[in-house]
Design a protein around this motif. Structure first.
Motif, PDB file in Angstrom:
ATOM      1  N   CYS A  31      -9.540  34.759  -3.368  1.00  0.00           N
ATOM      2  CA  CYS A  31      -9.419  33.403  -2.729  1.00  0.00           C
ATOM      3  C   CYS A  31     -10.871  32.617  -2.629  1.00  0.00           C
ATOM      4  O   CYS A  31     -11.086  31.338  -3.066  1.00  0.00           O
ATOM      5  CB  CYS A  31      -8.907  33.327  -1.320  1.00  0.00           C
ATOM      6  N   ILE A  32     -11.954  33.484  -2.090  1.00  0.00           N
ATOM      7  CA  ILE A  32     -13.352  32.997  -2.324  1.00  0.00           C
ATOM      8  C   ILE A  32     -13.753  32.409  -3.440  1.00  0.00           C
ATOM      9  O   ILE A  32     -14.431  31.442  -3.806  1.00  0.00           O
ATOM     10  CB  ILE A  32     -14.177  33.772  -1.458  1.00  0.00           C
ATOM     11  N   HIS A  33     -13.342  33.556  -4.615  1.00  0.00           N
ATOM     12  CA  HIS A  33     -13.997  33.154  -6.095  1.00  0.00           C
ATOM     13  C   HIS A  33     -13.373  31.801  -6.584  1.00  0.00           C
ATOM     14  O   HIS A  33     -13.935  30.941  -7.330  1.00  0.00           O
ATOM     15  CB  HIS A  33     -13.652  34.288  -6.912  1.00  0.00           C
ATOM     16  N   GLU A  34     -11.916  31.630  -6.038  1.00  0.00           N
ATOM     17  CA  GLU A  34     -11.486  30.394  -6.621  1.00  0.00           C
ATOM     18  C   GLU A  34     -11.916  29.112  -5.847  1.00  0.00           C
ATOM     19  O   GLU A  34     -12.125  28.293  -6.528  1.00  0.00           O
ATOM     20  CB  GLU A  34      -9.533  30.516  -6.372  1.00  0.00           C
ATOM     21  N   ILE A  35     -12.228  29.160  -4.861  1.00  0.00           N
ATOM     22  CA  ILE A  35     -12.699  28.259  -4.013  1.00  0.00           C
ATOM     23  C   ILE A  35     -14.265  27.775  -4.550  1.00  0.00           C
ATOM     24  O   ILE A  35     -14.603  26.555  -4.651  1.00  0.00           O
ATOM     25  CB  ILE A  35     -12.980  28.453  -2.580  1.00  0.00           C
TER      26      ILE A  35
ATOM     27  N   LEU B 246     -10.785  41.270 -12.964  1.00  0.00           N
ATOM     28  CA  LEU B 246      -9.377  41.476 -13.559  1.00  0.00           C
ATOM     29  C   LEU B 246      -8.968  40.048 -13.870  1.00  0.00           C
ATOM     30  O   LEU B 246      -9.092  39.138 -13.352  1.00  0.00           O
ATOM     31  CB  LEU B 246      -8.508  42.166 -12.684  1.00  0.00           C
ATOM     32  N   PRO B 247      -8.277  39.867 -15.044  1.00  0.00           N
ATOM     33  CA  PRO B 247      -7.779  38.666 -15.725  1.00  0.00           C
ATOM     34  C   PRO B 247      -6.748  38.159 -14.627  1.00  0.00           C
ATOM     35  O   PRO B 247      -6.083  39.060 -13.893  1.00  0.00           O
ATOM     36  CB  PRO B 247      -7.021  38.970 -17.147  1.00  0.00           C
ATOM     37  N   ARG B 248      -6.190  36.951 -14.726  1.00  0.00           N
ATOM     38  CA  ARG B 248      -5.227  36.614 -13.775  1.00  0.00           C
ATOM     39  C   ARG B 248      -4.104  37.156 -13.947  1.00  0.00           C
ATOM     40  O   ARG B 248      -3.222  37.365 -12.876  1.00  0.00           O
ATOM     41  CB  ARG B 248      -5.225  34.782 -14.136  1.00  0.00           C
ATOM     42  N   ALA B 249      -3.667  37.433 -15.201  1.00  0.00           N
ATOM     43  CA  ALA B 249      -2.273  38.284 -15.187  1.00  0.00           C
ATOM     44  C   ALA B 249      -2.210  39.662 -14.653  1.00  0.00           C
ATOM     45  O   ALA B 249      -1.487  39.816 -13.796  1.00  0.00           O
ATOM     46  CB  ALA B 249      -2.153  38.604 -16.894  1.00  0.00           C
ATOM     47  N   SER B 250      -3.452  40.362 -14.744  1.00  0.00           N
ATOM     48  CA  SER B 250      -3.429  41.569 -13.922  1.00  0.00           C
ATOM     49  C   SER B 250      -3.524  41.459 -12.255  1.00  0.00           C
ATOM     50  O   SER B 250      -2.863  42.189 -11.652  1.00  0.00           O
ATOM     51  CB  SER B 250      -4.638  42.379 -14.236  1.00  0.00           C
ATOM     52  N   ALA B 251      -4.434  40.419 -11.907  1.00  0.00           N
ATOM     53  CA  ALA B 251      -4.286  39.959 -10.413  1.00  0.00           C
ATOM     54  C   ALA B 251      -2.822  39.705  -9.995  1.00  0.00           C
ATOM     55  O   ALA B 251      -2.563  40.188  -8.787  1.00  0.00           O
ATOM     56  CB  ALA B 251      -5.219  38.865 -10.157  1.00  0.00           C
ATOM     57  N   ASP B 252      -2.057  38.949 -10.591  1.00  0.00           N
ATOM     58  CA  ASP B 252      -0.769  38.453 -10.330  1.00  0.00           C
ATOM     59  C   ASP B 252       0.060  39.679 -10.520  1.00  0.00           C
ATOM     60  O   ASP B 252       0.956  39.755  -9.637  1.00  0.00           O
ATOM     61  CB  ASP B 252      -0.254  37.318 -11.378  1.00  0.00           C
ATOM     62  N   ALA B 253       0.097  40.596 -11.234  1.00  0.00           N
ATOM     63  CA  ALA B 253       0.884  41.875 -11.397  1.00  0.00           C
ATOM     64  C   ALA B 253       0.584  42.698 -10.370  1.00  0.00           C
ATOM     65  O   ALA B 253       1.552  43.358  -9.576  1.00  0.00           O
ATOM     66  CB  ALA B 253       0.488  42.679 -12.581  1.00  0.00           C
ATOM     67  N   ILE B 254      -0.644  42.665  -9.702  1.00  0.00           N
ATOM     68  CA  ILE B 254      -1.043  43.304  -8.434  1.00  0.00           C
ATOM     69  C   ILE B 254      -0.305  42.809  -7.248  1.00  0.00           C
ATOM     70  O   ILE B 254       0.493  43.742  -6.517  1.00  0.00           O
ATOM     71  CB  ILE B 254      -2.437  43.403  -8.290  1.00  0.00           C
ATOM     72  N   ARG B 255      -0.289  41.634  -7.134  1.00  0.00           N
ATOM     73  CA  ARG B 255       0.298  40.781  -5.973  1.00  0.00           C
ATOM     74  C   ARG B 255       2.126  41.236  -5.996  1.00  0.00           C
ATOM     75  O   ARG B 255       2.702  41.568  -5.132  1.00  0.00           O
ATOM     76  CB  ARG B 255       0.326  39.412  -5.862  1.00  0.00           C
ATOM     77  N   ARG B 256       2.652  41.140  -7.430  1.00  0.00           N
ATOM     78  CA  ARG B 256       4.199  41.202  -7.425  1.00  0.00           C
ATOM     79  C   ARG B 256       4.377  42.779  -7.128  1.00  0.00           C
ATOM     80  O   ARG B 256       5.403  43.038  -6.301  1.00  0.00           O
ATOM     81  CB  ARG B 256       4.573  40.978  -8.968  1.00  0.00           C
ATOM     82  N   ASP B 257       3.604  43.782  -7.560  1.00  0.00           N
ATOM     83  CA  ASP B 257       3.739  45.143  -7.226  1.00  0.00           C
ATOM     84  C   ASP B 257       3.665  45.367  -5.722  1.00  0.00           C
ATOM     85  O   ASP B 257       4.511  46.227  -5.106  1.00  0.00           O
ATOM     86  CB  ASP B 257       2.843  46.083  -8.020  1.00  0.00           C
ATOM     87  N   LEU B 258       2.687  44.740  -4.930  1.00  0.00           N
ATOM     88  CA  LEU B 258       2.542  44.860  -3.750  1.00  0.00           C
ATOM     89  C   LEU B 258       3.814  44.429  -2.941  1.00  0.00           C
ATOM     90  O   LEU B 258       4.327  45.161  -2.189  1.00  0.00           O
ATOM     91  CB  LEU B 258       1.243  44.163  -2.977  1.00  0.00           C
ATOM     92  N   VAL B 259       4.405  43.420  -3.363  1.00  0.00           N
ATOM     93  CA  VAL B 259       5.672  42.880  -2.609  1.00  0.00           C
ATOM     94  C   VAL B 259       6.810  43.598  -3.193  1.00  0.00           C
ATOM     95  O   VAL B 259       7.765  43.947  -2.256  1.00  0.00           O
ATOM     96  CB  VAL B 259       5.982  41.581  -3.223  1.00  0.00           C
ATOM     97  N   ALA B 260       6.888  44.373  -4.289  1.00  0.00           N
ATOM     98  CA  ALA B 260       7.884  45.155  -4.735  1.00  0.00           C
ATOM     99  C   ALA B 260       7.875  46.593  -3.940  1.00  0.00           C
ATOM    100  O   ALA B 260       8.943  47.205  -3.535  1.00  0.00           O
ATOM    101  CB  ALA B 260       7.722  45.399  -6.312  1.00  0.00           C
TER     102      ALA B 260
END
Length: 452
Positions: A176-180, A423-437
């Motif tokens: 979040c901070i990196h994006e800000i 990590l590239p955006r695809a990997s970061a998004d995959a981490i988030r999806r797996d946490l929810v899974a």
């Protein structure tokens, strides 16, 4: 073949298995191993595990609902790990070609395992730092950083302070901070970051979901917080505040805590002047009661001058229950409700329409689906060991996948904040999806911080 290269076809089979070596396999380590095995199965990657442990029977028992994995695990019992760290040839041969070495034992093994990883050309993973000491107080950094240059020279990484908190919390906050900051907004300033933690269990008996000795060590270190760029030391259970967590009917009392996120966030974002970590819930209130009753005193007993009050309490406090017992307590309804939650509030101000606007970005994770572990390979985990092990596994798995396909990108000492940047955006998004899974809910919101 380098251990960071992807598996390749061999004459004996489709590809060489990915080798992952564990040191210790308790409450968290068993969940970490199961999750890594599930991720590997899903992604079609053959994997083999080597488990070094002082208690092979206990390690097997921690996997009592995952016995189908035993044909992929080699258990090696040792009275201590010293011969491994000393470079005994038999153990070096056993670990040859390992992609990852996991410290699932004690923080004191972090640096010896990193040194071993450098010698073997393997990445390493640990779950917590050995931070309650004079060296860390003086340097405000972790001992693992002593090996950063050597890790980079050998092209491997030490993934430190992984798990759910620290670990996933650092990753979410850092992202979040990196994006800000990447937006380059006019006169933008991140004023503060506050992380609130909830560890709450409702049960008909006293059930510790982590080692109570760990809590006593944290308490002995005294809580700290960063205020206006200076580290402030406070009395235990002082400066309390209330915080309203998602899925909770009422706000929870929170107390300052000295935990890894405080130092890692300060290192990653030194320009942020105020950073705090707070914790609360039923388990924290139990330790608070012991403190207020003076049962954590260093005073000696009148008739036993060699024994302190604290030492006596440490000796009689119940420890964590065995996995089979935890499952029984959950199945029989003794454990009625649990909730682990981490919520970070990032306060940001910037100039908008010739005026300063302040907003609070809130993000975090919530694990409140503990009953769902019944009937799964994780039955017997505590509501804290499960998200900790799963969080570490998911972060490590996607990092390994990226490191194997992009050599040289993941090197040195790496925290969750670093992974959010690397990590590239695809990997970061995959981490988030797996946490929810794996039943760890994520949340994020934005609100105006203007006082009404």
């Amino acid at each position: 073949m380098s251990p960071t290269d992807p598996p390749r076809p061999t004459a004996s089979g489709p590809c060489d298995p990915l080798k992952i070596v564990f040191f210790g396999l308790g409450a968290v380590g068993s969940n970490l191993l199961i999750c890594l095995a599930e991720l590997a199965e899903r992604d079609g990657v053959p994997v083999r595990f080597v488990v070094y442990t002082i208690d092979p029977a206990g390690a097997r028992d921690a996997l009592f609902h995952a016995e189908r994995l035993f044909d992929r695990i080699r258990f090696i019992g040792l009275p201590d790990f010293a011969p491994i760290f000393a470079g005994a040839a038999a153990h070096d041969t056993e670990m040859a070609g390992a992609a990852l070495l996991v410290n699932a034992a004690l923080p004191e093994f972090n640096c010896p395992i990193i040194e071993l990883g450098i010698r073997l050309g393997a990445h390493t993973l640990d779950l917590a730092a050995e931070m309650y000491n004079e060296r860390t107080d003086r340097t405000l950094t972790f001992a693992q950083y002593d090996h950063d240059a050597a890790l980079r020279q050998h092209g491997v990484a030490a993934l430190i302070n992984q798990g759910i908190s620290p670990g996933v919390t650092d990753f979410l906050i850092g992202g979040c901070i990196h994006e800000i900051l990447a937006a380059g907004r006019y006169e933008l300033e991140i004023e503060s970051v506050d992380l609130y933690l909830l560890e709450d269990i409702e049960a008909d008996s006293v059930v510790f979901s982590w080692s109570p000795l760990t809590a006593l060590d944290e308490l002995a270190a005294r809580p700290r917080t960063l205020i206006d760029g200076r580290m402030q030391v406070m009395e235990p259970f002082g400066m309390a505040r209330y915080y309203a967590f998602p899925n909770e009917p009422r706000p929870t009392r929170q107390y300052p805590l000295y935990q890894e996120e405080l130092l890692s966030l300060h290192r990653a974002f030194p320009e942020i002047p105020t950073i705090g970590v707070y914790t609360g819930g039923s388990e924290v209130e139990l330790v608070k009661a012991l403190f207020q009753l003076n049962l954590l005193s260093k005073q000696t007993l009148p008739d036993q001058p060699e024994l302190t009050v604290e030492a006596m309490v440490r000796a009689i406090l119940p420890g964590m229950q065995r996995p089979r017992r935890i499952e029984e307590l959950l199945r029989n309804g003794v454990i009625r409700r649990t909730h682990f939650c981490a919520a970070a509030e990032i306060r940001v101000s910037e100039t908008v329409r010739n005026d300063r606007q302040t907003v609070v970005e809130t993000l975090g994770l919530s694990y409140h689906r503990y009953q769902g572990l019944l009937g799964s390979p994780y039955a017997g985990a505590t509501y804290i060991s499960y998200p900790t092990g799963v969080g570490a596994a998911i972060m490590a798995w996607h990092t390994l996948q990226y490191a194997r396909t992009t050599p040289g990108e993941i090197v040195g000492v790496i925290t969750g904040e670093d992974l959010a940047r690397l990590l590239p955006r695809a990997s970061a998004d995959a981490i988030r999806r797996d946490l929810v899974a794996w039943d760890i809910d994520l949340f994020q919101s934005l609100r105006d911080a203007t006082e009404l």
